[in-house]
Design an enzyme around this catalytic site. Sequence first.
Site, PDB file in Angstrom:
ATOM      1  N   MET A 292       0.835  -1.202   0.000  1.00  0.00           N
ATOM      2  CA  MET A 292       0.000   0.000   0.000  1.00  0.00           C
ATOM      3  C   MET A 292       0.873   1.257   0.000  1.00  0.00           C
ATOM      4  O   MET A 292       0.392   2.352   0.330  1.00  0.00           O
ATOM      5  CB  MET A 292      -0.943  -0.003   1.206  1.00  0.00           C
ATOM      6  CG  MET A 292      -1.872  -1.217   1.203  1.00  0.00           C
ATOM      7  SD  MET A 292      -3.375  -0.981   2.169  1.00  0.00           S
ATOM      8  CE  MET A 292      -2.703  -0.730   3.798  1.00  0.00           C
ATOM      9  N   GLY A 293       2.128   1.111  -0.353  1.00  0.00           N
ATOM     10  CA  GLY A 293       3.011   2.279  -0.421  1.00  0.00           C
ATOM     11  C   GLY A 293       3.476   2.751   0.939  1.00  0.00           C
ATOM     12  O   GLY A 293       3.431   1.985   1.915  1.00  0.00           O
TER      13      GLY A 293
ATOM     14  N   HIS B 157       8.866   1.238   3.576  1.00  0.00           N
ATOM     15  CA  HIS B 157       9.934   1.256   4.569  1.00  0.00           C
ATOM     16  C   HIS B 157      10.789   0.015   4.354  1.00  0.00           C
ATOM     17  O   HIS B 157      10.539  -0.762   3.420  1.00  0.00           O
ATOM     18  CB  HIS B 157       9.349   1.339   5.982  1.00  0.00           C
ATOM     19  CG  HIS B 157       8.309   0.295   6.275  1.00  0.00           C
ATOM     20  ND1 HIS B 157       8.585  -1.055   6.263  1.00  0.00           N
ATOM     21  CD2 HIS B 157       6.974   0.391   6.555  1.00  0.00           C
ATOM     22  CE1 HIS B 157       7.488  -1.738   6.553  1.00  0.00           C
ATOM     23  NE2 HIS B 157       6.492  -0.890   6.722  1.00  0.00           N
TER      24      HIS B 157
ATOM     25  N   GLY C  14      10.879  -2.775   5.742  1.00  0.00           N
ATOM     26  CA  GLY C  14      10.143  -4.045   5.723  1.00  0.00           C
ATOM     27  C   GLY C  14       9.694  -4.373   4.306  1.00  0.00           C
ATOM     28  O   GLY C  14       9.903  -5.486   3.805  1.00  0.00           O
ATOM     29  N   HIS C  15       9.089  -3.392   3.643  1.00  0.00           N
ATOM     30  CA  HIS C  15       8.696  -3.594   2.243  1.00  0.00           C
ATOM     31  C   HIS C  15       9.916  -3.921   1.382  1.00  0.00           C
ATOM     32  O   HIS C  15       9.870  -4.799   0.520  1.00  0.00           O
ATOM     33  CB  HIS C  15       8.049  -2.321   1.683  1.00  0.00           C
ATOM     34  CG  HIS C  15       6.784  -1.894   2.369  1.00  0.00           C
ATOM     35  ND1 HIS C  15       6.713  -0.750   3.136  1.00  0.00           N
ATOM     36  CD2 HIS C  15       5.538  -2.429   2.381  1.00  0.00           C
ATOM     37  CE1 HIS C  15       5.485  -0.603   3.598  1.00  0.00           C
ATOM     38  NE2 HIS C  15       4.744  -1.612   3.165  1.00  0.00           N
TER      39      HIS C  15
ATOM     40  N   GLY D  42       4.832 -10.169   4.184  1.00  0.00           N
ATOM     41  CA  GLY D  42       5.599 -10.049   5.419  1.00  0.00           C
ATOM     42  C   GLY D  42       4.928 -10.795   6.575  1.00  0.00           C
ATOM     43  O   GLY D  42       3.709 -10.745   6.733  1.00  0.00           O
ATOM     44  N   GLN D  43       5.761 -11.438   7.406  1.00  0.00           N
ATOM     45  CA  GLN D  43       5.253 -12.107   8.609  1.00  0.00           C
ATOM     46  C   GLN D  43       4.575 -11.108   9.548  1.00  0.00           C
ATOM     47  O   GLN D  43       3.698 -11.480  10.324  1.00  0.00           O
ATOM     48  CB  GLN D  43       6.406 -12.819   9.331  1.00  0.00           C
ATOM     49  CG  GLN D  43       5.997 -13.566  10.590  1.00  0.00           C
ATOM     50  CD  GLN D  43       4.949 -14.619  10.304  1.00  0.00           C
ATOM     51  OE1 GLN D  43       5.043 -15.354   9.321  1.00  0.00           O
ATOM     52  NE2 GLN D  43       3.923 -14.690  11.146  1.00  0.00           N
TER      53      GLN D  43
ATOM     54  N   SER E 172       6.226  -0.309  10.405  1.00  0.00           N
ATOM     55  CA  SER E 172       4.874  -0.221   9.865  1.00  0.00           C
ATOM     56  C   SER E 172       4.677   1.182   9.312  1.00  0.00           C
ATOM     57  O   SER E 172       5.180   2.162   9.885  1.00  0.00           O
ATOM     58  CB  SER E 172       3.834  -0.473  10.966  1.00  0.00           C
ATOM     59  OG  SER E 172       2.547  -0.037  10.548  1.00  0.00           O
TER      60      SER E 172
HETATM   61  P1  AMP Z   1       1.360  -2.884   3.524  1.00  0.00           P
HETATM   62  O1  AMP Z   1       1.911  -1.833   2.610  1.00  0.00           O
HETATM   63  O2  AMP Z   1       1.280  -2.475   4.949  1.00  0.00           O
HETATM   64  O3  AMP Z   1       0.100  -3.508   2.993  1.00  0.00           O
HETATM   65  O4  AMP Z   1       2.438  -4.038   3.500  1.00  0.00           O
HETATM   66  C1  AMP Z   1       2.826  -4.642   2.294  1.00  0.00           C
HETATM   67  C2  AMP Z   1       3.604  -5.890   2.597  1.00  0.00           C
HETATM   68  O5  AMP Z   1       4.760  -5.568   3.362  1.00  0.00           O
HETATM   69  C3  AMP Z   1       2.789  -6.889   3.416  1.00  0.00           C
HETATM   70  O6  AMP Z   1       3.055  -8.197   2.941  1.00  0.00           O
HETATM   71  C4  AMP Z   1       3.334  -6.672   4.787  1.00  0.00           C
HETATM   72  O7  AMP Z   1       3.205  -7.806   5.615  1.00  0.00           O
HETATM   73  C5  AMP Z   1       4.773  -6.374   4.505  1.00  0.00           C
HETATM   74  N1  AMP Z   1       5.370  -5.682   5.652  1.00  0.00           N
HETATM   75  C6  AMP Z   1       4.898  -4.578   6.282  1.00  0.00           C
HETATM   76  N2  AMP Z   1       5.675  -4.266   7.343  1.00  0.00           N
HETATM   77  C7  AMP Z   1       6.652  -5.211   7.387  1.00  0.00           C
HETATM   78  C8  AMP Z   1       7.769  -5.442   8.252  1.00  0.00           C
HETATM   79  N3  AMP Z   1       8.021  -4.663   9.298  1.00  0.00           N
HETATM   80  N4  AMP Z   1       8.544  -6.514   7.995  1.00  0.00           N
HETATM   81  C9  AMP Z   1       8.289  -7.324   6.943  1.00  0.00           C
HETATM   82  N5  AMP Z   1       7.259  -7.152   6.088  1.00  0.00           N
HETATM   83  C10 AMP Z   1       6.458  -6.113   6.300  1.00  0.00           C
END
Ligand code: AMP
Length: 281
Positions: free
Chosen positions: A30-31, A34, A36-37, A147-148, A185
């Site tokens: 979702m942009g 960071h 993690g992404h 991501g976990q 996050s």
């Molecule tokens: P989102 O943009 O929040 O929808 O996240 C996109 C992807 O990145 C999802 O698969 C999340 O689980 C993963 N993700 C978000 N935060 C982390 C993190 N801290 N570590 C690993 N993966 C992450």
Amino acid sequence: MSSMRIVESSQEMVRACRQAAHPLGLVPTMGALHQGHLDLVRRARRENDTVAVSIFVNPAQFGAGEDLSKYPRDLDRDLDLLQRENTDLVFVPGPEDVYPPGFDTWVDMGSLADKLEGAHRPGHFRGVATVVTKLFNLARPERAYFGQKDGQQTVVVRRFVRDLAMGLEVVVVPTVREPDGLALSSRNVYLTPEQRRAAPVIYRAIRRAEESWRAGERDAATLRQQIRQVLEAEPLVEGIDYVSAADGESLEELEGAGPGTMLSTAVLLGQVRLIDNVILE
Ligand code: AMP
């Protein structure tokens, strides 16, 4: 550095992915990217000939009164970060492309979607499952990366990929954390400095239970209670949506913890709702 292609329509995404070298790895996001992404993107880069990243703040997975309108967005920065990771394709559709007038088909998850996050965010996983299915159909990736950090989401995605025979590999990447343990996050930017200082309590609480599991504690109720005690000792934790010790596939709450048990929680620091989890080994 090879050039990165930015694709804004579904039609163009289908064409680009058909023409791309395979295997293709897709990273749905979702942009507000960071580290993690970016770990997901790097893993996809190592394992595939083409790396596609989608950036779409999916309205269907936000409930009424959630943070859809103020969800952080910074496309220029995201594109810059993705370019540095040698991303091949970035899919940035608008809501009217993903949900055109007349859109009327949904992936309706069963009992997995009613638990944990789903119990507090009705319709959330229906929105996730539908958009991820659509992304899979557009891109036809051999692998998709999650991501976990969003533990239940990984379980839900694995489930519908298997149930509906989508024929791709779901790769789950470990949670990336700040040095103090807070899971990265996009929502962390909402935290006040005081809340940010308190936020590591979430991982600390889960770790406390994980450590007592390592020391031999097998009673899941005790593990849940230990998590709750640590959270409740932090005054800035204003609410606890759930504390769970559940089977890592069925997400049923357990009496006895074992390898594969997912310890998870969702807490409110003021208005900011944060989640975290650990899988017991
Ligand atoms: P989102 O943009 O929040 O929808 O996240 C996109 C992807 O990145 C999802 O698969 C999340 O689980 C993963 N993700 C978000 N935060 C982390 C993190 N801290 N570590 C690993 N993966 C992450």
